[in-house]
Design a protein around this motif. Structure first.
Motif, PDB file in Angstrom:
ATOM      1  N   SER A  88       1.081  -1.203  -0.111  1.00 43.03           N
ATOM      2  CA  SER A  88       0.508   0.179  -0.399  1.00 43.03           C
ATOM      3  C   SER A  88       0.411   1.019   0.081  1.00 43.03           C
ATOM      4  CB  SER A  88      -0.992   0.103   1.908  1.00 43.03           C
ATOM      5  OG  SER A  88      -1.806  -0.821   1.650  1.00 43.03           O
ATOM      6  N   VAL A  89       0.574   2.041  -0.327  1.00 42.88           N
ATOM      7  CA  VAL A  89       1.733   3.200  -0.443  1.00 42.88           C
ATOM      8  C   VAL A  89       1.238   4.220   0.609  1.00 42.88           C
ATOM      9  CG1 VAL A  89       1.410   6.174  -1.471  1.00 42.88           C
ATOM     10  CG2 VAL A  89       0.887   3.841  -3.639  1.00 42.88           C
ATOM     11  N   GLY A  90       2.391   4.611   1.084  1.00 40.61           N
ATOM     12  CA  GLY A  90       2.437   5.159   2.464  1.00 40.61           C
ATOM     13  C   GLY A  90       2.931   4.207   3.077  1.00 40.61           C
ATOM     14  N   GLU A  91       3.060   3.054   3.565  1.00 35.68           N
ATOM     15  CA  GLU A  91       3.433   2.064   4.418  1.00 35.68           C
ATOM     16  C   GLU A  91       4.968   1.993   4.322  1.00 35.68           C
ATOM     17  OE1 GLU A  91       1.918  -1.780   3.852  1.00 35.68           O
ATOM     18  OE2 GLU A  91       2.257  -1.740   2.041  1.00 35.68           O
ATOM     19  N   PRO A  92       5.951   1.819   5.358  1.00 34.27           N
ATOM     20  CA  PRO A  92       7.566   1.479   5.641  1.00 34.27           C
ATOM     21  C   PRO A  92       7.328   0.155   5.347  1.00 34.27           C
ATOM     22  CG  PRO A  92       6.112   2.302   8.347  1.00 34.27           C
ATOM     23  CD  PRO A  92       5.164   2.433   6.779  1.00 34.27           C
ATOM     24  N   ILE A  93       8.676  -0.147   4.983  1.00 31.87           N
ATOM     25  CA  ILE A  93       8.706  -1.579   4.498  1.00 31.87           C
ATOM     26  C   ILE A  93      10.771  -1.922   4.540  1.00 31.87           C
ATOM     27  CG2 ILE A  93       6.918  -1.637   3.020  1.00 31.87           C
ATOM     28  CD1 ILE A  93       8.757  -2.525   0.823  1.00 31.87           C
ATOM     29  N   THR A  94      10.492  -3.210   4.844  1.00 37.74           N
ATOM     30  CA  THR A  94      11.846  -3.795   4.258  1.00 37.74           C
ATOM     31  C   THR A  94      12.152  -5.007   3.265  1.00 37.74           C
ATOM     32  OG1 THR A  94      11.507  -5.552   6.488  1.00 37.74           O
ATOM     33  CG2 THR A  94      12.362  -3.129   6.766  1.00 37.74           C
ATOM     34  N   ALA A  95      12.457  -5.152   2.975  1.00 40.48           N
ATOM     35  CA  ALA A  95      12.571  -6.050   1.888  1.00 40.48           C
ATOM     36  C   ALA A  95      13.856  -6.654   0.943  1.00 40.48           C
ATOM     37  CB  ALA A  95      12.295  -5.316   0.601  1.00 40.48           C
ATOM     38  N   THR A  96      14.316  -7.766   0.585  1.00 40.97           N
ATOM     39  CA  THR A  96      15.238  -7.540  -0.366  1.00 40.97           C
ATOM     40  C   THR A  96      15.027  -7.146  -1.553  1.00 40.97           C
ATOM     41  OG1 THR A  96      15.570  -9.986   1.561  1.00 40.97           O
ATOM     42  CG2 THR A  96      17.148  -9.872  -0.805  1.00 40.97           C
ATOM     43  N   VAL A  97      16.427  -6.868  -2.192  1.00 44.36           N
ATOM     44  CA  VAL A  97      17.088  -6.274  -3.590  1.00 44.36           C
ATOM     45  C   VAL A  97      17.869  -7.912  -3.975  1.00 44.36           C
ATOM     46  CG1 VAL A  97      18.063  -4.757  -4.601  1.00 44.36           C
ATOM     47  CG2 VAL A  97      16.992  -4.139  -2.893  1.00 44.36           C
ATOM     48  N   TYR A  98      17.300  -8.153  -5.179  1.00 44.14           N
ATOM     49  CA  TYR A  98      17.989  -9.237  -5.621  1.00 44.14           C
ATOM     50  C   TYR A  98      18.707  -8.635  -6.806  1.00 44.14           C
ATOM     51  CZ  TYR A  98      15.373 -12.499  -2.643  1.00 44.14           C
ATOM     52  OH  TYR A  98      14.491 -12.598  -2.024  1.00 44.14           O
ATOM     53  N   GLN A  99      19.890  -9.297  -6.959  1.00 42.94           N
ATOM     54  CA  GLN A  99      20.772  -8.704  -8.432  1.00 42.94           C
ATOM     55  C   GLN A  99      21.337 -10.008  -8.683  1.00 42.94           C
ATOM     56  OE1 GLN A  99      24.081  -5.972  -7.782  1.00 42.94           O
ATOM     57  NE2 GLN A  99      23.000  -4.891  -9.353  1.00 42.94           N
ATOM     58  N   THR A 100      21.256  -9.873 -10.498  1.00 39.05           N
ATOM     59  CA  THR A 100      21.612 -10.764 -11.416  1.00 39.05           C
ATOM     60  C   THR A 100      22.429  -9.688 -12.210  1.00 39.05           C
ATOM     61  OG1 THR A 100      19.855 -10.909 -12.661  1.00 39.05           O
ATOM     62  CG2 THR A 100      19.749 -12.625 -10.582  1.00 39.05           C
ATOM     63  N   PRO A 101      23.155 -10.043 -13.558  1.00 37.69           N
ATOM     64  CA  PRO A 101      23.986  -9.062 -14.122  1.00 37.69           C
ATOM     65  C   PRO A 101      23.192  -8.502 -14.985  1.00 37.69           C
ATOM     66  CG  PRO A 101      25.603 -11.354 -13.843  1.00 37.69           C
ATOM     67  CD  PRO A 101      23.844 -11.654 -13.423  1.00 37.69           C
ATOM     68  N   ASP A 102      21.998  -9.198 -15.128  1.00 38.68           N
ATOM     69  CA  ASP A 102      20.819  -8.232 -16.204  1.00 38.68           C
ATOM     70  C   ASP A 102      19.843  -8.285 -15.403  1.00 38.68           C
ATOM     71  OD1 ASP A 102      20.318 -11.249 -15.677  1.00 38.68           O
ATOM     72  OD2 ASP A 102      20.320 -11.727 -17.988  1.00 38.68           O
ATOM     73  N   ASP A 103      18.964  -8.624 -14.402  1.00 44.03           N
ATOM     74  CA  ASP A 103      18.198  -8.186 -13.671  1.00 44.03           C
ATOM     75  C   ASP A 103      18.015  -7.563 -12.473  1.00 44.03           C
ATOM     76  OD1 ASP A 103      14.930  -7.919 -13.563  1.00 44.03           O
ATOM     77  OD2 ASP A 103      15.010 -10.487 -13.425  1.00 44.03           O
ATOM     78  N   MET A 104      17.303  -7.130 -11.411  1.00 43.51           N
ATOM     79  CA  MET A 104      17.167  -6.498  -9.679  1.00 43.51           C
ATOM     80  C   MET A 104      15.539  -6.113  -9.770  1.00 43.51           C
ATOM     81  SD  MET A 104      18.910  -3.059  -8.037  1.00 43.51           S
ATOM     82  CE  MET A 104      18.728  -1.991  -9.133  1.00 43.51           C
ATOM     83  N   TRP A 105      15.141  -7.110  -8.341  1.00 41.36           N
ATOM     84  CA  TRP A 105      13.750  -6.571  -8.486  1.00 41.36           C
ATOM     85  C   TRP A 105      14.012  -7.084  -6.644  1.00 41.36           C
ATOM     86  CZ3 TRP A 105      16.326 -10.696  -9.904  1.00 41.36           C
ATOM     87  CH2 TRP A 105      16.345 -12.403  -9.493  1.00 41.36           C
ATOM     88  N   ILE A 106      12.562  -6.382  -6.135  1.00 33.74           N
ATOM     89  CA  ILE A 106      12.465  -6.783  -4.816  1.00 33.74           C
ATOM     90  C   ILE A 106      11.865  -8.651  -5.013  1.00 33.74           C
ATOM     91  CG2 ILE A 106      13.389  -4.045  -3.967  1.00 33.74           C
ATOM     92  CD1 ILE A 106      10.224  -3.947  -3.528  1.00 33.74           C
ATOM     93  N   GLY A 107      11.442  -8.891  -3.517  1.00 31.09           N
ATOM     94  CA  GLY A 107      10.736 -10.103  -2.576  1.00 31.09           C
ATOM     95  C   GLY A 107      11.590  -9.828  -1.129  1.00 31.09           C
ATOM     96  N   ASN A 108      10.569 -10.638  -0.399  1.00 34.74           N
ATOM     97  CA  ASN A 108      11.157 -11.061   0.971  1.00 34.74           C
ATOM     98  C   ASN A 108      10.441  -9.462   1.141  1.00 34.74           C
ATOM     99  OD1 ASN A 108      11.679 -12.587   3.563  1.00 34.74           O
ATOM    100  ND2 ASN A 108      13.250 -11.209   3.216  1.00 34.74           N
ATOM    101  N   ILE A 109       9.488  -8.873   0.897  1.00 33.23           N
ATOM    102  CA  ILE A 109       8.802  -7.773   1.444  1.00 33.23           C
ATOM    103  C   ILE A 109       8.308  -8.217   3.320  1.00 33.23           C
ATOM    104  CG2 ILE A 109       7.362  -5.890   1.005  1.00 33.23           C
ATOM    105  CD1 ILE A 109       7.514  -6.767  -2.215  1.00 33.23           C
ATOM    106  N   GLN A 110       8.073  -7.325   3.491  1.00 29.53           N
ATOM    107  CA  GLN A 110       7.944  -6.912   4.983  1.00 29.53           C
ATOM    108  C   GLN A 110       7.605  -5.868   5.700  1.00 29.53           C
ATOM    109  OE1 GLN A 110       7.339 -10.071   6.893  1.00 29.53           O
ATOM    110  NE2 GLN A 110       8.167 -10.915   4.710  1.00 29.53           N
ATOM    111  N   LYS A 111       6.223  -6.012   6.321  1.00 35.55           N
ATOM    112  CA  LYS A 111       5.052  -4.246   6.306  1.00 35.55           C
ATOM    113  C   LYS A 111       6.542  -3.631   7.541  1.00 35.55           C
ATOM    114  CE  LYS A 111       0.857  -4.591   4.536  1.00 35.55           C
ATOM    115  NZ  LYS A 111      -0.180  -4.471   4.602  1.00 35.55           N
ATOM    116  N   VAL A 112       6.575  -2.960   7.752  1.00 32.66           N
ATOM    117  CA  VAL A 112       7.108  -2.592   9.468  1.00 32.66           C
ATOM    118  C   VAL A 112       6.520  -2.246  10.212  1.00 32.66           C
ATOM    119  CG1 VAL A 112       8.721  -1.036  10.481  1.00 32.66           C
ATOM    120  CG2 VAL A 112       9.455  -2.070   7.983  1.00 32.66           C
ATOM    121  N   HIS A 113       6.073  -2.191  11.296  1.00 31.75           N
ATOM    122  CA  HIS A 113       5.425  -1.548  12.069  1.00 31.75           C
ATOM    123  C   HIS A 113       5.436  -0.737  13.207  1.00 31.75           C
ATOM    124  CE1 HIS A 113       2.627  -4.493  11.081  1.00 31.75           C
ATOM    125  NE2 HIS A 113       3.383  -5.462  10.560  1.00 31.75           N
TER     126      HIS A 113
END
Length: 88
Positions: A63-88
């Motif tokens: 949701s817009v406005g919410e604080p999160i933690t996540a993992t940035v995954y990077q390969t030589p030709d791609d980048m994305w996030i996962g393991n997303i957790q809301k911070v309370h």
């Protein structure tokens, strides 16, 4: 002579911790815009940037406005996030 089907094994993606706030969501591309702190291991300063979220279930929890933690995954030709957790 090249052998079919004998590609070198792919290295696992590098992983970097991310802490920030969701500032925008693009459901059509599964892109979350995140204003985040610096990511030293990735040599990336604090900024606002769009990240692809490959897992539709994780994207649907954002949701817009919410604080999160996540993992940035990077390969030589791609980048994305996962393991997303809301911070309370």
């Amino acid at each position: 002579m090249a052998l079919a089907g004998c590609a070198a094994p792919k290295a696992p993606p590098k992983e970097f911790p991310l802490h920030g706030e969701v500032t925008g969501l693009d459901p059509s591309g599964h892109v979350a815009t995140i204003k985040h702190d610096s990511i030293p291991g990735l040599k990336m300063g604090a900024m606002t940037m769009g990240y692809q979220v490959k897992d539709p279930a994780e994207f649907s929890k954002l949701s817009v406005g919410e604080p999160i933690t996540a993992t940035v995954y990077q390969t030589p030709d791609d980048m994305w996030i996962g393991n997303i957790q809301k911070v309370h």
